[in-house]
Design a protein around this motif. Sequence first.
Motif, mmCIF file in Angstrom:
data_model
loop_
_atom_site.group_PDB
_atom_site.id
_atom_site.type_symbol
_atom_site.label_atom_id
_atom_site.label_comp_id
_atom_site.label_asym_id
_atom_site.label_seq_id
_atom_site.Cartn_x
_atom_site.Cartn_y
_atom_site.Cartn_z
ATOM 1 N N GLU A 19 29.812 39.208 31.519
ATOM 2 C CA GLU A 19 30.648 39.295 33.016
ATOM 3 C C GLU A 19 29.677 39.168 34.276
ATOM 4 O O GLU A 19 30.165 38.559 35.384
ATOM 5 C CB GLU A 19 31.291 40.889 33.250
ATOM 6 N N SER A 22 35.202 45.483 31.405
ATOM 7 C CA SER A 22 35.592 43.947 31.855
ATOM 8 C C SER A 22 36.724 44.092 32.915
ATOM 9 O O SER A 22 36.857 43.476 33.873
ATOM 10 C CB SER A 22 36.428 43.337 30.586
ATOM 11 N N ASP A 68 36.383 42.867 36.674
ATOM 12 C CA ASP A 68 37.497 42.041 37.146
ATOM 13 C C ASP A 68 38.095 42.540 38.236
ATOM 14 O O ASP A 68 38.607 41.845 39.325
ATOM 15 C CB ASP A 68 38.584 41.693 36.080
ATOM 16 N N SER A 69 38.212 43.888 38.632
ATOM 17 C CA SER A 69 38.841 44.348 39.798
ATOM 18 C C SER A 69 37.967 44.136 40.949
ATOM 19 O O SER A 69 38.583 43.675 42.044
ATOM 20 C CB SER A 69 39.041 45.845 39.734
ATOM 21 N N ARG A 72 35.825 41.656 41.196
ATOM 22 C CA ARG A 72 36.023 39.983 41.418
ATOM 23 C C ARG A 72 37.413 39.753 42.240
ATOM 24 O O ARG A 72 37.065 38.913 43.262
ATOM 25 C CB ARG A 72 35.813 39.431 39.963
ATOM 26 N N GLN A 73 38.322 40.484 41.737
ATOM 27 C CA GLN A 73 39.360 39.954 42.414
ATOM 28 C C GLN A 73 39.661 40.655 43.914
ATOM 29 O O GLN A 73 40.330 39.943 44.716
ATOM 30 C CB GLN A 73 40.652 40.504 41.634
ATOM 31 N N SER A 75 33.334 36.691 44.540
ATOM 32 C CA SER A 75 33.489 35.381 43.842
ATOM 33 C C SER A 75 32.247 35.057 43.146
ATOM 34 O O SER A 75 32.281 34.391 42.024
ATOM 35 C CB SER A 75 34.283 34.336 44.571
#
Length: 435
Positions: free
Chosen positions: A174, A202, A206-207, A209-210, A214
Motif C-alpha cells: 500500500e 488496507s 484507502d480512506s 488516499r480518498q 494521491s
Amino acid sequence: MAFVYKLSRISLQSPRNNGMAKCTRRPRVVFHCSAAPASPEKPRLSGKCPNEADPKREVAVKFFLSLGLSTEASLRLPARLPKLCRSDLPVFAEPTLAFLRSHGLSPRQVARAVRNAPQIFFRPREEFAPRIEFLENVARIPKDNLKSVIAKCPHVLWMDLKNAGMVTETVIEECPRISLKTLSEVFLRVPQVLIVRPNHISANIDSIRQAGVSDAAGLSRIIGKAPLALVYDTKKNLAKRLDYLSGELGFSKSTIGKILVSTPEILEWSVEKKIKPKTALLQSLVGDDHVAAVIETVPSILGVNDVLDPVLWLRDDVGLSDKQVQKVLREAPAVLTYSVVGNLAPKWTFIHETMGATVEDLVAAPREVLCANLQQRAMPRYAFLASHGKRDVAVIDVLRGSDAEFCKEVAKCDAQVFRSYVDNDTYLLFFSRLM
C-alpha cells in the motif's frame, strides 16, 4: 494444530530514492507452515468476579502489588481474569517473569507487560521464541528495542505469524515508497499493527488516499509519522477526523491532502480536544472567511504548538494594532510558524534598524519583510547596494522578487556579478567594516 514458521525468503531490500524505498519488484515475505504438536487447549478467560474476601484473590492482588502495579490495576486484574486467583500464582508466574527479565525488560516494563496482558501467564512459552524471531528478522526491530515493544504490546509474543506476515506485506504494497527504516519505526511505535487484520490496514490507508493523498511518497510519510492511523477504527476514529476537515471546515481534497502530508499527526489527534481548539484559535486570529486560505497556504500551521507567540510579538514588541496584526497574518500566515527569538526578532531588528524599514512597510508588505531569509536575501542585497553607493532604494523593493528580478530592476547589474558577491561571502566583509 499449531504452526511452525520458517523464513524462506525475505526480500525487502530495494533501490532507494532520497532515503525512501522505491520498489521495482513487489517485496514478499514468505512463510512455510508445517504441522507441529498441538499446544494445550487455551484456558477460558471468562468467569465470575471472585469475592473480595477470597484468599486466592488476596494472593493475586499482593502478587501484582509486588511487581509494582498500582493498587487499582492490582485489584482490577483478578476481576478481569479470574483464573489469576490461585494460591500458587507467584510460583506459577515465575517462569514467564524469568523469560521477560532474560530479554532485558526492567521491573517497570515487566509490570507494564503484565498489566497490558495478564493472560501472558497462561500462554505456552514455546510460542514466544518464534514471535521474537519474527520481530527481529521481518519487522526489523532492533534487539535493544524489543523489550519496549513487548512491554507495550505483549500480545505480539503469541500473535498469528501468518497474519503478521500479511500485515507486513500489506503495508509495503500500500505504501511502496516506505523505507525499511520507517517500516521498522512503525512497528516499534505501534506494534499492535502486527495483530490487526490486513484488510483493516488496507481500508484505513484507502480512506487516507480518498481524503486527498494521491502520491505514494506522501502516503508513506503519513504512515511513518502517524502509524496509529493503521489501527484506528476506520469509521469511528479515522473517519471522524477526516470528516471534520472536509465537512465542518469545508476544506477541499487538495487542502486536506496538504494538511495530512505536512502534519500527519492530525490523524492521531482528538477532534474535540485538539483539532477544534486549534482551528478555533486560527479563526479568531484571521477571521472565519480566511481560515481555509491560511491553511491552504501553510498547511503545517496546524502542527505549530504555540501560534500566539508571534502574535504577541507583533502586537507588543513591533507595536501593531489588532487590525494590523490580522492583516499581516492573512497575507503572511507563515509568520505563525516562525520562532520569535530565532527568526522574527533578529530579522526585524536588521530590516528595521539597519535597512530603515518602518512599521508601515511591514504592514504594507508583510511577506516581503517577515518571510524574507535574513542571510540569503536581506543582508546580501542590502550590502551589495550599499557597497555600490545605492542607499536610496525602498526597502520593499530590495526584498521582493527573485535575484534575477533584483539585479535587473533594482541593482541594475549583471546577475552573475551579484551571484559571485553572494557566493564568495563578500557581503560579510561589508558588515565587518560597518561594525
